[in-house]
Write a protein that holds these residues in place. Structure first.
Motif, mmCIF file in Angstrom:
data_model
loop_
_atom_site.group_PDB
_atom_site.id
_atom_site.type_symbol
_atom_site.label_atom_id
_atom_site.label_comp_id
_atom_site.label_asym_id
_atom_site.label_seq_id
_atom_site.Cartn_x
_atom_site.Cartn_y
_atom_site.Cartn_z
ATOM 1 N N LEU A 110 17.451 49.261 53.176
ATOM 2 C CA LEU A 110 17.523 48.490 54.417
ATOM 3 C C LEU A 110 18.408 47.263 54.239
ATOM 4 C CD1 LEU A 110 16.658 47.932 57.334
ATOM 5 C CD2 LEU A 110 14.574 46.830 56.430
ATOM 6 N N GLU A 111 18.246 46.560 53.108
ATOM 7 C CA GLU A 111 19.061 45.366 52.876
ATOM 8 C C GLU A 111 20.553 45.724 52.784
ATOM 9 O OE1 GLU A 111 17.395 43.781 49.345
ATOM 10 O OE2 GLU A 111 15.705 42.786 50.373
ATOM 11 N N LYS A 112 20.884 46.823 52.070
ATOM 12 C CA LYS A 112 22.268 47.239 51.947
ATOM 13 C C LYS A 112 22.856 47.672 53.289
ATOM 14 C CE LYS A 112 22.967 46.646 47.552
ATOM 15 N NZ LYS A 112 23.955 45.630 47.092
ATOM 16 N N GLN A 113 22.041 48.408 54.056
ATOM 17 C CA GLN A 113 22.525 48.869 55.349
ATOM 18 C C GLN A 113 22.730 47.713 56.302
ATOM 19 O OE1 GLN A 113 23.256 52.286 55.822
ATOM 20 N NE2 GLN A 113 24.340 51.369 57.565
ATOM 21 N N THR A 114 21.895 46.708 56.183
ATOM 22 C CA THR A 114 22.047 45.525 57.035
ATOM 23 C C THR A 114 23.352 44.799 56.704
ATOM 24 O OG1 THR A 114 19.650 45.270 57.182
ATOM 25 C CG2 THR A 114 20.978 43.362 57.750
ATOM 26 N N ASN A 115 23.644 44.659 55.406
ATOM 27 C CA ASN A 115 24.899 43.997 54.983
ATOM 28 C C ASN A 115 26.121 44.777 55.454
ATOM 29 O OD1 ASN A 115 23.522 41.933 53.705
ATOM 30 N ND2 ASN A 115 23.454 43.014 51.722
ATOM 31 N N GLU A 122 25.053 51.754 63.854
ATOM 32 C CA GLU A 122 23.739 51.265 64.347
ATOM 33 C C GLU A 122 22.651 52.279 64.061
ATOM 34 O OE1 GLU A 122 21.635 49.799 68.513
ATOM 35 O OE2 GLU A 122 23.784 50.199 68.458
ATOM 36 N N MET A 123 22.969 53.584 64.108
ATOM 37 C CA MET A 123 21.998 54.631 63.856
ATOM 38 C C MET A 123 21.502 54.585 62.415
ATOM 39 S SD MET A 123 20.188 57.099 64.988
ATOM 40 C CE MET A 123 20.949 57.390 66.593
ATOM 41 N N GLN A 124 22.408 54.366 61.474
ATOM 42 C CA GLN A 124 22.024 54.279 60.061
ATOM 43 C C GLN A 124 21.084 53.094 59.814
ATOM 44 O OE1 GLN A 124 26.024 54.117 58.509
ATOM 45 N NE2 GLN A 124 25.908 56.228 57.688
ATOM 46 N N LEU A 125 21.367 51.963 60.474
ATOM 47 C CA LEU A 125 20.496 50.778 60.342
ATOM 48 C C LEU A 125 19.126 51.055 60.940
ATOM 49 C CD1 LEU A 125 20.072 47.824 59.554
ATOM 50 C CD2 LEU A 125 21.041 47.172 61.775
ATOM 51 N N LYS A 126 19.111 51.752 62.074
ATOM 52 C CA LYS A 126 17.852 52.068 62.735
ATOM 53 C C LYS A 126 17.001 52.990 61.857
ATOM 54 C CE LYS A 126 15.107 52.045 66.355
ATOM 55 N NZ LYS A 126 14.417 50.814 66.786
ATOM 56 N N GLU A 127 17.618 53.970 61.225
ATOM 57 C CA GLU A 127 16.888 54.889 60.356
ATOM 58 C C GLU A 127 16.319 54.159 59.138
ATOM 59 O OE1 GLU A 127 19.665 57.915 59.379
ATOM 60 O OE2 GLU A 127 19.392 59.019 61.268
ATOM 61 N N ALA A 128 17.099 53.269 58.542
ATOM 62 C CA ALA A 128 16.624 52.524 57.369
ATOM 63 C C ALA A 128 15.455 51.611 57.739
ATOM 64 C CB ALA A 128 17.770 51.708 56.786
#
Length: 357
Positions: free
Chosen positions: A125-130, A139-145
């Motif tokens: 989640l932290e990596k995807q947020t960065n 946005e979909m990848q962030l939502k899934e994480a």
């Protein structure tokens, strides 16, 4: 001529015999009258009491028992092998004290695995947020994480709740009356662990015949006797009257809260409950022993007049309780009643009085 003489002799003999019988009967009657008059002239020694007005209470008695509103069989919410019993029979424990612990090895292993998954999900989640902040991720990848991390957090909360249910704690303070299981035994929601009894709030309960229902009221004065302990508790109140009649035995439940902290008063102890169903603040009350019955079945008392003579008075007796009887009619306060010796005197006889105070 000879027959005439014989008949004359028989006649004279019979006349003499009749005269003799008449004289004897007359003497006997005179002796009886004299004896009766002598009895009235004899001064009898008696004791007496004075009729007085005072409060009068009447109670009816019912058999009951002591109950505790906190007397339970403690059951676990989840099953498993019992690892440890933390209490002993007879021990006084406090609310939230640990009672028993179930094996949670499998759950602990699952929680360790979940811990690793949660750490990985947090890292992703932290990596995807960065990456999203730099415009490299979608946005979909962030939502899934985010969803994956939150789901694992909720799973952790669920497992912690399950783990807490592997420990049985006391819901209230009380005595461990009985332990039903042993270490190593398989326990479950249908198998009680202990019986826990609280003695701080005890009641006496009884089933009362519906015939007494009209005499029962909440707040009514009661007294309780414990035959086993030879203990009386007075000035208690009726706290509850049932709202239905038991159709099997036609009774209604009544309860009274106990104020005593006597540790010998325990649940199921037999009691005799006395419920006050009549009270008169001012009534003529006499000991029941001074009331006699005449040949017609009427209640009477033997009084002493101002001339120290016996007077027999018919009275109307009311309720009787604890060897005292309420007099409804026929007796006034201050009148002197014969107590000891009442059966040995007759009306009009002179007596020598000894008044009991």
């Amino acid at each position: 001529m000879k027959n005439i003489k014989n008949k004359l002799s028989i006649f004279l003999f019979s006349s003499a015999f009749l005269i003799l019988l008449t004289n004897c009967k007359s003497e006997k009657d005179n002796a009886s009258i004299s004896s009766s008059e002598d009895n009235n002239d004899i001064t009898a020694l008696v004791t007496s009491i004075v009729a007085e007005k005072k409060p009068f209470e009447h109670y009816f008695e019912i058999q009951g028992q002591v109950i505790s509103k906190k007397n339970i069989l403690l059951l676990p919410e989840m099953g498993g092998i019992i690892d440890y019993i933390h209490v002993e029979e007879g021990q006084l424990i406090q609310k939230n004290d640990l009672i028993a612990t179930f094996s949670s090895k499998l759950l602990n292993a699952n929680m360790e695995e979940l811990k690793e998954q949660l750490e990985l999900a947090k890292y992703v989640l932290e990596k995807q947020t960065n990456l999203t902040d730099k415009g490299l991720g979608t946005e979909m990848q962030l939502k899934e994480a985010t969803t994956n991390y939150n789901t694992l957090l909720k799973t952790k909360e669920t497992m912690l709740t399950q783990k807490s249910k592997h420990s049985v704690v006391a819901p209230f303070s009380g005595y461990v009356d009985q332990v039903f299981v042993s270490v190593g035994q398989l326990g479950g929601p249908s198998i009680p662990i202990i019986r826990l009894v609280n003695l701080d709030e005890l009641y006496v309960s009884a089933d009362v015949s519906e015939n007494y229902l009209s005499s029962l009221n909440e707040g009514q004065k009661v007294s309780v006797y414990f035959p086993t302990l030879d203990l009386n508790l007075n000035n208690l109140l009726l706290n509850r009257i049932g709202k239905q009649i038991n159709p099997v035995n036609r009774t209604v439940v009544v309860e009274s809260k106990l104020k005593s902290k006597n540790l010998k008063i325990i649940p199921n102890l037999m009691t005799i409950i006395s419920v006050r169903d009549h009270y008169d603040s001012s009534s003529v009350v006499v000991p029941s022993r001074v009331i006699l019955k005449n040949t017609k079945g009427n209640s009477i008392v033997k009084l002493i007049t101002d001339q120290n003579k016996v007077e027999i008075r018919k009275v109307t007796a009311g309720l009787q309780y604890l060897n005292n009887t309420q007099i409804l009619k026929g007796l006034d306060p201050g009148e002197v009643i014969i107590d000891e010796g009442k059966s040995n005197v007759v009306e009009g006889q002179s007596v020598k009085v000894s008044i009991n105070k």
